[in-house]
Design a protein around this motif. Structure first.
Motif, PDB file in Angstrom:
ATOM      1  N   GLN A   1       0.824  -1.207   0.000  1.00  0.00           N
ATOM      2  CA  GLN A   1       0.000   0.000   0.000  1.00  0.00           C
ATOM      3  C   GLN A   1       0.861   1.261   0.000  1.00  0.00           C
ATOM      4  O   GLN A   1       0.453   2.297  -0.519  1.00  0.00           O
ATOM      5  CB  GLN A   1      -0.951   0.012   1.195  1.00  0.00           C
ATOM      6  N   ALA A   2       2.051   1.185   0.581  1.00  0.00           N
ATOM      7  CA  ALA A   2       2.965   2.332   0.623  1.00  0.00           C
ATOM      8  C   ALA A   2       3.818   2.431  -0.652  1.00  0.00           C
ATOM      9  O   ALA A   2       4.610   3.347  -0.794  1.00  0.00           O
ATOM     10  CB  ALA A   2       3.865   2.238   1.849  1.00  0.00           C
ATOM     11  N   GLY A   3       3.659   1.472  -1.558  1.00  0.00           N
ATOM     12  CA  GLY A   3       4.364   1.522  -2.831  1.00  0.00           C
ATOM     13  C   GLY A   3       5.720   0.836  -2.862  1.00  0.00           C
ATOM     14  O   GLY A   3       6.477   0.994  -3.816  1.00  0.00           O
ATOM     15  N   TYR A   4       6.027   0.066  -1.840  1.00  0.00           N
ATOM     16  CA  TYR A   4       7.302  -0.654  -1.813  1.00  0.00           C
ATOM     17  C   TYR A   4       7.221  -1.920  -2.660  1.00  0.00           C
ATOM     18  O   TYR A   4       6.172  -2.546  -2.758  1.00  0.00           O
ATOM     19  CB  TYR A   4       7.671  -1.054  -0.377  1.00  0.00           C
ATOM     20  N   SER A   5       8.354  -2.292  -3.222  1.00  0.00           N
ATOM     21  CA  SER A   5       8.460  -3.553  -3.931  1.00  0.00           C
ATOM     22  C   SER A   5       8.736  -4.638  -2.893  1.00  0.00           C
ATOM     23  O   SER A   5       9.726  -4.550  -2.160  1.00  0.00           O
ATOM     24  CB  SER A   5       9.602  -3.481  -4.942  1.00  0.00           C
ATOM     25  N   VAL A   6       7.868  -5.624  -2.827  1.00  0.00           N
ATOM     26  CA  VAL A   6       7.997  -6.671  -1.814  1.00  0.00           C
ATOM     27  C   VAL A   6       7.604  -8.012  -2.426  1.00  0.00           C
ATOM     28  O   VAL A   6       6.700  -8.080  -3.241  1.00  0.00           O
ATOM     29  CB  VAL A   6       7.144  -6.345  -0.558  1.00  0.00           C
ATOM     30  N   GLY A   7       8.308  -9.054  -2.028  1.00  0.00           N
ATOM     31  CA  GLY A   7       7.988 -10.395  -2.489  1.00  0.00           C
ATOM     32  C   GLY A   7       7.790 -11.328  -1.306  1.00  0.00           C
ATOM     33  O   GLY A   7       8.521 -11.244  -0.319  1.00  0.00           O
ATOM     34  N   VAL A   8       6.796 -12.180  -1.421  1.00  0.00           N
ATOM     35  CA  VAL A   8       6.547 -13.187  -0.393  1.00  0.00           C
ATOM     36  C   VAL A   8       7.282 -14.443  -0.807  1.00  0.00           C
ATOM     37  O   VAL A   8       7.272 -14.825  -1.975  1.00  0.00           O
ATOM     38  CB  VAL A   8       5.037 -13.474  -0.253  1.00  0.00           C
ATOM     39  N   MET A   9       7.930 -15.084   0.153  1.00  0.00           N
ATOM     40  CA  MET A   9       8.692 -16.291  -0.149  1.00  0.00           C
ATOM     41  C   MET A   9       8.673 -17.239   1.042  1.00  0.00           C
ATOM     42  O   MET A   9       8.446 -16.797   2.179  1.00  0.00           O
ATOM     43  CB  MET A   9      10.138 -15.919  -0.490  1.00  0.00           C
ATOM     44  N   PRO A  10       8.871 -18.526   0.794  1.00  0.00           N
ATOM     45  CA  PRO A  10       9.015 -19.433   1.933  1.00  0.00           C
ATOM     46  C   PRO A  10      10.303 -19.092   2.680  1.00  0.00           C
ATOM     47  O   PRO A  10      11.263 -18.604   2.089  1.00  0.00           O
ATOM     48  CB  PRO A  10       9.103 -20.818   1.299  1.00  0.00           C
ATOM     49  N   LEU A  11      10.299 -19.329   3.965  1.00  0.00           N
ATOM     50  CA  LEU A  11      11.489 -19.056   4.769  1.00  0.00           C
ATOM     51  C   LEU A  11      12.638 -19.929   4.255  1.00  0.00           C
ATOM     52  O   LEU A  11      12.513 -21.154   4.186  1.00  0.00           O
ATOM     53  CB  LEU A  11      11.210 -19.372   6.242  1.00  0.00           C
ATOM     54  N   PRO A  12      13.747 -19.317   3.841  1.00  0.00           N
ATOM     55  CA  PRO A  12      14.878 -20.100   3.330  1.00  0.00           C
ATOM     56  C   PRO A  12      15.412 -21.056   4.393  1.00  0.00           C
ATOM     57  O   PRO A  12      15.393 -20.752   5.591  1.00  0.00           O
ATOM     58  CB  PRO A  12      15.925 -19.030   2.989  1.00  0.00           C
ATOM     59  N   SER A  13      15.918 -22.188   3.956  1.00  0.00           N
ATOM     60  CA  SER A  13      16.423 -23.194   4.891  1.00  0.00           C
ATOM     61  C   SER A  13      17.630 -22.688   5.677  1.00  0.00           C
ATOM     62  O   SER A  13      17.917 -23.191   6.756  1.00  0.00           O
ATOM     63  CB  SER A  13      16.781 -24.477   4.151  1.00  0.00           C
TER      64      SER A  13
END
Length: 83
Positions: A22-34
């Motif tokens: 909503q604030a305009g940031y580039s964000v990606g959702v990902m599984p927690l890395p091992s």
């Protein structure tokens, strides 16, 4: 540079994603890395952890930890960043 934000639970991670988008940031959702042992199972990938963390603090969203992701010949290495 890529940073990984971890959270105590999935609800907080999803709420954080919404606030950042909503604030305009580039964000990606990902599984927690091992390579990361702390967190709820999902994490957010951001380019600017300082601005992202500041926005999340303003919205009372607690980040458990921040990791800097860097690649080497053996794969991706995650180094914890002090908040």
């Amino acid at each position: 540079m890529t940073y990984i934000l971890t959270f105590a639970n999935t609800h907080t991670a999803i709420f954080a994603e919404k606030a950042l988008l909503q604030a305009g940031y580039s964000v990606g959702v990902m599984p927690l890395p091992s390579g990361i042992k702390a967190g709820c199972g999902i994490a957010l990938r951001v380019a600017d952890y300082i601005a992202s963390n500041a926005l999340l603090k303003e919205n009372n969203i607690v980040v458990s930890a921040v990791y800097q992701a860097s690649a080497n010949v053996h794969g991706t290495v995650y180094s914890e960043v002090t908040l």
